[in-house]
Design a protein around this motif. Structure first.
Motif, PDB file in Angstrom:
ATOM      1  N   SER A  56     -34.307   0.361 -13.333  1.00 30.07           N
ATOM      2  CA  SER A  56     -34.394  -1.171 -13.097  1.00 30.07           C
ATOM      3  C   SER A  56     -35.370  -1.518 -12.039  1.00 30.07           C
ATOM      4  CB  SER A  56     -33.125  -1.713 -12.825  1.00 30.07           C
ATOM      5  OG  SER A  56     -32.010  -1.506 -13.952  1.00 30.07           O
ATOM      6  N   MET A 103     -32.721  -6.823  -6.855  1.00 22.75           N
ATOM      7  CA  MET A 103     -33.664  -7.571  -7.553  1.00 22.75           C
ATOM      8  C   MET A 103     -33.843  -9.091  -7.205  1.00 22.75           C
ATOM      9  SD  MET A 103     -32.811  -5.348 -11.102  1.00 22.75           S
ATOM     10  CE  MET A 103     -33.583  -6.499 -12.246  1.00 22.75           C
ATOM     11  N   ASP A 112     -41.490  -5.104 -13.688  1.00 23.09           N
ATOM     12  CA  ASP A 112     -41.666  -4.502 -14.869  1.00 23.09           C
ATOM     13  C   ASP A 112     -43.212  -4.096 -14.860  1.00 23.09           C
ATOM     14  OD1 ASP A 112     -39.107  -6.258 -16.596  1.00 23.09           O
ATOM     15  OD2 ASP A 112     -39.188  -4.084 -15.809  1.00 23.09           O
ATOM     16  N   SER A 147     -35.339  -7.256 -23.832  1.00 22.11           N
ATOM     17  CA  SER A 147     -34.750  -8.075 -22.796  1.00 22.11           C
ATOM     18  C   SER A 147     -33.991  -7.104 -21.859  1.00 22.11           C
ATOM     19  CB  SER A 147     -33.838  -9.236 -23.565  1.00 22.11           C
ATOM     20  OG  SER A 147     -32.614  -8.586 -24.049  1.00 22.11           O
ATOM     21  N   PRO A 148     -33.771  -7.667 -20.635  1.00 23.17           N
ATOM     22  CA  PRO A 148     -33.170  -6.851 -19.559  1.00 23.17           C
ATOM     23  C   PRO A 148     -31.640  -6.453 -20.170  1.00 23.17           C
ATOM     24  CG  PRO A 148     -34.219  -8.923 -18.536  1.00 23.17           C
ATOM     25  CD  PRO A 148     -34.455  -9.049 -19.875  1.00 23.17           C
ATOM     26  N   ARG A 151     -32.020  -3.773 -22.738  1.00 27.37           N
ATOM     27  CA  ARG A 151     -32.474  -2.507 -21.999  1.00 27.37           C
ATOM     28  C   ARG A 151     -31.341  -1.854 -21.340  1.00 27.37           C
ATOM     29  NH1 ARG A 151     -37.085  -4.901 -19.873  1.00 27.37           N
ATOM     30  NH2 ARG A 151     -36.035  -5.108 -17.792  1.00 27.37           N
ATOM     31  N   GLU A 152     -30.715  -2.640 -20.608  1.00 30.23           N
ATOM     32  CA  GLU A 152     -29.555  -2.198 -19.955  1.00 30.23           C
ATOM     33  C   GLU A 152     -28.645  -1.252 -20.809  1.00 30.23           C
ATOM     34  OE1 GLU A 152     -27.033  -3.763 -16.271  1.00 30.23           O
ATOM     35  OE2 GLU A 152     -26.880  -4.899 -17.943  1.00 30.23           O
TER      36      GLU A 152
END
Length: 203
Positions: A56, A103, A112, A147-148, A151-152
């Motif tokens: 991340s 973050m 990113d 998208s975050p 992706r998570e």
């Protein structure tokens, strides 16, 4: 000679004992101030936590700092672990919270950018992309386009081998939402992989 054998035997017994001690048992000992138990738990999980945070943050130094914070929290709050999840899940929950905080503190930095640089140019043919990058690099680039939230989910389920229930606990969402995100994440990832010429991975 006998002393050496005795010392070696004692060392082997110590290694076996550490291997057969569960994470939950270690936490109980940590709660009572056992430094050796803390060391064992750290050795078992620090790499996993580091990789989780690094995916991340994309900043090795910041990731190492957060890993230190996570295990410092464990040392301070081991007695608060209620056993409702696996210890590894609890550790990643702590790591996720600290990562999100870090973050949010980055106001003018695109975390990113490093991933974006890995993504093949749209004008490239699949053959050119495969020539320039290996399969692993292209896969990382495609995952970076998700998208975050998606992706998570991919990271937790595939890279950290968490169950739907465990992933939901770490993120703080119901299992049904995890399944929905997984469905759309895999669907989008398959499209991206096909576009990159990796038909076999997209299948």
């Amino acid at each position: 000679m006998q002393n050496v054998i005795a010392i070696s035997a004692a060392a082997c017994q110590g290694i076996v004992a550490a291997q057969t001690t569960t994470d939950e048992m270690l936490l109980k000992r940590i709660a009572h101030g056992d430094c050796s138990a803390m060391h064992t738990l750290y050795l078992r999980h620090n790499v996993r936590v580091y990789r989780f945070v690094l995916r991340s943050l994309r900043d090795a130094t910041a990731a190492e700092d957060i890993v230190s914070q996570v295990f410092l929290d464990v040392w301070r709050t081991a007695d608060q672990f209620e056993g409702r999840s696996r210890v590894s899940t609890w550790l990643l929950s702590i790591a996720r919270f600290k990562t999100l905080t870090a973050m949010r503190q980055r106001r003018h930095e695109d975390i990113d950018q490093e991933n974006v640089r890995e993504i093949a140019d749209g004008a490239d043919t699949p053959e050119t992309s495969l020539d320039r990058s290996n399969v692993s690099a292209i896969l990382r680039a495609c995952i970076a386009k998700l998208s975050p939230a998606h992706r998570e989910i991919i990271h937790l389920v595939y890279y950290h081998e968490k169950t739907v229930e465990e992933a939901g606990e770490i993120i703080g969402i119901p299992p049904s939402t995890v399944k929905t995100r997984m469905f759309y994440a895999r669907k989008q990832l398959a499209t991206l992989l096909k576009g990159a010429g990796l038909e076999t991975l997209a299948a």
